[in-house]
Design a protein around this motif. Structure first.
Motif, mmCIF file in Angstrom:
data_model
loop_
_atom_site.group_PDB
_atom_site.id
_atom_site.type_symbol
_atom_site.label_atom_id
_atom_site.label_comp_id
_atom_site.label_asym_id
_atom_site.label_seq_id
_atom_site.Cartn_x
_atom_site.Cartn_y
_atom_site.Cartn_z
ATOM 1 N N ALA B 259 -0.641 12.002 8.066
ATOM 2 C CA ALA B 259 -1.933 11.859 7.386
ATOM 3 C C ALA B 259 -2.565 10.506 7.712
ATOM 4 O O ALA B 259 -3.779 10.422 7.953
ATOM 5 C CB ALA B 259 -1.742 12.009 5.882
ATOM 6 N N ALA B 260 -1.733 9.468 7.728
ATOM 7 C CA ALA B 260 -2.263 8.128 8.039
ATOM 8 C C ALA B 260 -2.823 8.095 9.455
ATOM 9 O O ALA B 260 -3.937 7.601 9.690
ATOM 10 C CB ALA B 260 -1.152 7.089 7.882
ATOM 11 N N THR B 265 -7.138 8.406 13.551
ATOM 12 C CA THR B 265 -7.650 9.097 14.743
ATOM 13 C C THR B 265 -9.109 9.486 14.527
ATOM 14 O O THR B 265 -9.949 9.319 15.422
ATOM 15 C CB THR B 265 -6.807 10.351 15.034
ATOM 16 O OG1 THR B 265 -5.432 9.990 15.046
ATOM 17 C CG2 THR B 265 -7.171 10.974 16.366
ATOM 18 N N GLY B 266 -9.403 10.023 13.353
ATOM 19 C CA GLY B 266 -10.784 10.393 13.041
ATOM 20 C C GLY B 266 -11.693 9.183 13.087
ATOM 21 O O GLY B 266 -12.785 9.226 13.665
ATOM 22 N N PHE B 267 -11.213 8.091 12.515
ATOM 23 C CA PHE B 267 -12.008 6.867 12.516
ATOM 24 C C PHE B 267 -12.223 6.373 13.953
ATOM 25 O O PHE B 267 -13.322 5.943 14.316
ATOM 26 C CB PHE B 267 -11.313 5.788 11.685
ATOM 27 C CG PHE B 267 -12.101 4.523 11.589
ATOM 28 C CD1 PHE B 267 -13.135 4.411 10.675
ATOM 29 C CD2 PHE B 267 -11.836 3.454 12.427
ATOM 30 C CE1 PHE B 267 -13.888 3.248 10.602
ATOM 31 C CE2 PHE B 267 -12.582 2.298 12.358
ATOM 32 C CZ PHE B 267 -13.605 2.198 11.436
ATOM 33 N N VAL B 346 -6.201 12.825 4.581
ATOM 34 C CA VAL B 346 -6.615 14.023 5.339
ATOM 35 C C VAL B 346 -8.131 14.222 5.198
ATOM 36 O O VAL B 346 -8.821 14.554 6.177
ATOM 37 C CB VAL B 346 -5.830 15.270 4.863
ATOM 38 C CG1 VAL B 346 -6.412 16.535 5.453
ATOM 39 C CG2 VAL B 346 -4.355 15.140 5.250
ATOM 40 N N SER B 347 -8.648 13.996 3.993
ATOM 41 C CA SER B 347 -10.103 14.110 3.789
ATOM 42 C C SER B 347 -10.832 13.084 4.647
ATOM 43 O O SER B 347 -11.865 13.386 5.267
ATOM 44 C CB SER B 347 -10.463 13.869 2.319
ATOM 45 O OG SER B 347 -9.737 14.724 1.505
ATOM 46 N N TYR B 348 -10.286 11.892 4.675
ATOM 47 C CA TYR B 348 -10.855 10.825 5.505
ATOM 48 C C TYR B 348 -10.912 11.278 6.966
ATOM 49 O O TYR B 348 -11.919 11.094 7.652
ATOM 50 C CB TYR B 348 -9.970 9.587 5.382
ATOM 51 C CG TYR B 348 -10.677 8.283 5.632
ATOM 52 C CD1 TYR B 348 -11.041 7.451 4.587
ATOM 53 C CD2 TYR B 348 -10.977 7.871 6.918
ATOM 54 C CE1 TYR B 348 -11.689 6.249 4.815
ATOM 55 C CE2 TYR B 348 -11.630 6.675 7.155
ATOM 56 C CZ TYR B 348 -11.979 5.863 6.108
ATOM 57 O OH TYR B 348 -12.626 4.678 6.338
#
Lengths: 355, 368
Positions: B259-260, B265-267, B346-348
């Motif tokens: 999750a971290a 990765t999204g960021f 996960v939302s992030y």
């Protein structure tokens, strides 16, 4: 200029069926009727601000045909190809690929086109087989079908022995062949080849041209852009000349040349720029005169009729050399585009025989 | 002359990358400002929440509390609230229970035992509290016999895990591991997206029947797998070489690590959507990593930051990542115990992915 279609003898003369060896595979996935229109381009335009990159372009590409798209750099070839490939959205007009609009049915069209971009589009750190497998999966080809397709294509482009080597280790010609193979992985209905022989040695170029002929002979519709006049002459069934974003002529080479009012070119080299051309123009039988620095081209119906008067000019100035040749594609190209060789034009300037 | 020509050409190229040029100067200034404010202008121990359960209500308890208030954010609460602040929300590193009749016994020169309920995972804040307690003890000693023997004994009890104390390694190994994973991800995602353009494969991909979400999603998933493996290996290294505790639940540590890394990765994809060149990627990547690491408590505890920055830090994925990792490794929580953090991370990741998807595109105009 009228649009014409014929299986040009010019295009066939360089065919070497035996050069394919035992590569007797079928790359065409569907039944195609030679001569039937695959792509219909209708008044396609692309505008960037105030600049018309492509303006009202119309032509057809048929199954079993190579249509050569010729033009100088900046003529609009790449913009046109990128619109047909659905990469760029036309400002107006449309093109139908087997009845599917490139504007309204992009998803369907994307499955039917195969593009070999001018700049190699390969993953250098993957092997040839891995490149093919990846792009095959993108087009929803999987499992045994994909494995078979990869083997077929590696064989087709002559890379079966190097298929498991990284692309970074390939020569320029090998990369070009793989670039072509990747465009074919999903059995496209229309193949767009954007200068596929750019920067390769003569042998590799001939290999690629043979592959393209093979694709044509299997019934594929091919749009082929090139700068090389001799390549277009030997390969393409029909030609489409593009100049400043507009189509200036479409047809077979024979038909395009036949329609011209002149049939030969007299080239005078070394003529002083100060020499007045009025007496030459007054000779009669000269349809068109082009002058670029020390070079004068006379487009004439029959060169033999002018040899006497021209000889007298040459006698006065011994440095002048004279050449005569039938109208070539290069002459036609320069005549149609109204351009002398400049950046991007790579035709041979020595195509006229010495007189 | 040729060297000069090469130098001038490169200077011209660098000069034309305006964003990269600005990033070269502005970004380090931002990092310096953040780190300077974190190390010099922090709230110090005054920002440490210290719940006190006053069951004595006598003068000694009052004197102790007054002494604590000079250095800590003391909150007189019930035993239940104190437990909740320390063990559940981890808002406080420790709570003190002053037992009934403490004052009476103290003034009668009889020894008493006070309970310190601790969260050893907040070891640095806990150290600060212990120092303050020593000071307070000396101040309250004037109420009794200043020359007397020790009348107050502290019984320390961890209410968040097995261990009573941790070393700085248990802050630094996960913190630096997260920082390096973030740094790697920002560079990896940014350069991977740009490499498709360098190899011109972006042309093929942009005209293939491939949804942008599949393209970006596929590229990010690859980095998520590598990043998660990298983080787990770094933690495992810490465990094998330095005896770092990994907690009791391997499922929880894997879930938290995944999750971290997903959030990072999204960021990284959002950063990649803005960064157009390698010259921009390097300063921006370094700056973003350092700022998020320093604000997210990867280098030092959050209490050392100014209060406003601490509030901002609550919105960062690095803060949530560090908190989740400490919950599993130091507080021995299971997957259920870190479900909130995992959900937030996960939302992030999902929100970042959607923003990146909206922002990112290759040169072509048309999308599937």
């Amino acid at each position: 200029m009228s649009t014409m279609f014929a299986q040009s003898s010019l295009a066939r003369r360089n065919l070497r069926p035996d050069s394919y060896g035992d590569r007797s595979l079928t790359l065409v996935g569907t039944t195609r009727e030679p001569g039937k229109v695959a792509l219909n381009v209708d008044a396609l335009s692309k505008r960037y601000g105030d600049i018309d990159a492509v303006s009202g372009v119309s032509f057809d590409v048929r199954h079993g045909e190579i249509l050569g798209l010729l033009g100088l750099n900046g003529a609009g070839k790449t913009t046109l190809i990128s619109m047909l490939a659905t990469e760029r959205i036309p400002s107006s007009g449309d093109a139908l690929l087997l009845g599917h609009s490139i504007r309204a049915e992009r998803r369907a069209v994307r499955r039917m086109i195969g593009v070999a971009p001018q700049d190699l589009a390969l993953y250098p750190m993957l092997t040839a087989a891995e490149n093919l497998r990846f792009f095959g999966r993108i087009y929803d080809i999987h499992g045994a079908e994909l494995a078979s397709r990869v083997a077929q294509l590696l064989d087709f482009v002559g890379l079966q022995d190097r298929g498991n080597d990284r692309v970074a280790t390939y020569s320029g010609g090998m990369k070009r062949r793989l670039n072509l193979a990747v465009a074919l992985v999903h059995r496209p209905k229309l193949i767009l080849l954007d200068e596929p022989t750019a920067g390769v040695d003569p042998q590799s170029r001939e290999d690629i041209l043979n592959l393209v002929r093979r694709l044509r002979d299997e019934g594929n519709a091919i749009l082929y852009t090139t700068h090389y006049m001799e390549e277009a002459e030997g390969l393409c069934d029909r030609l489409c000349f593009l100049n400043q974003g507009k189509v200036v002529a479409v047809g077979t080479q024979d038909a395009l040349l036949r329609n011209l009012e002149f049939s030969e070119v007299i080239e005078l080299k070394g003529l002083s720029p100060r020499v007045d051309l009025a007496p030459i123009r007054a000779l009669g039988g000269i349809c068109h005169v082009e002058r670029h620095d020390g070079l004068v081209r006379l487009f004439v119906r029959r060169a033999a009729d002018l040899l006497g008067p021209l000889q007298r000019i040459m006698n006065r100035d011994k440095s002048v050399r004279l050449g005569i040749a039938p109208i070539s594609l290069e002459n036609l190209f320069l005549h149609l585009t109204g351009e002398e060789a400049r950046e991007g034009y790579e035709g041979s300037p020595e195509s006229l025989r010495s007189g | 002359m040729k060297t000069l020509a090469v130098m001038l050409k490169d200077l011209r190229l660098i000069g034309r990358d305006h964003f990269g040029l600005i990033a070269l100067v502005v970004v380090p200034i931002v990092v310096i400002m953040v780190i300077a404010s974190a190390t010099q202008s922090g709230g110090g121990s005054k920002s440490i929440v210290f719940p006190v359960v006053n069951e004595d209500q006598g003068p000694v308890a009052t004197a102790l509390i007054q002494a604590f208030r000079k250095h800590l954010d003391v909150r007189e609460v019930s035993r239940t609230t104190a437990h909740q602040l320390v063990a559940d929300s981890n808002a406080a590193p420790a709570a003190l229970v002053l037992p009934p009749e403490l004052s009476k016994r103290y003034l009668a020169q009889k020894p008493s035992t006070v309970e310190l309920l601790t969260d050893p995972a907040q070891w640095q804040e806990l150290q600060a509290i212990k120092v303050v307690m020593l000071l307070a003890d000396r101040e309250t000693a004037s109420l009794g016999d200043p020359l007397g023997q020790e009348l107050l004994t502290v019984r320390e009890q961890s209410i968040t895990g097995d261990a009573l104390s941790f070393s700085s390694l248990e802050q630094n190994i996960p913190g630096f591991s997260l920082m390096f994973v973030l740094l790697t991800l920002i560079f990896s995602v940014t350069l991977a997206l740009r490499e498709e353009e360098v190899w011109n494969t972006s042309t093929r991909l942009s005209i293939a029947p491939l949804a942008p979400a599949s393209l970006l999603g596929g590229k990010l998933l690859a980095r998520l797998i590598v990043g998660t493996a990298q983080l787990l290996l770094l933690l495992l290294f810490g465990h094998l070489v330095y005896g770092l505790r990994l907690g009791h639940s391997s499922v929880a540590i894997i879930a938290v690590a995944t999750a971290a890394v997903a959030s990072m990765t999204g960021f990284a994809a959002v950063v990649a959507a803005f960064v157009r060149t390698r010259e921009q990627a390097i300063p921006v990547g370094l700056a973003v990593s350092f700022v998020l690491a320093s604000l997210g408590g990867l280098f030092w505890p959050l209490y050392s930051l100014p209060r406003t920055v601490q509030t901002i830090a609550q919105g960062l994925m690095t803060t949530w990542s560090m908190s989740a990792i400490q919950d599993v490794m130091l507080r021995g929580r299971t997957l259920t115990g870190v479900s909130t953090e995992v959900l937030v991370l996960v939302s992030y990741a999902l929100i970042s992915f959607l923003i990146a998807l909206r922002l990112f595109r290759y040169n072509g105009e048309a999308r599937a």
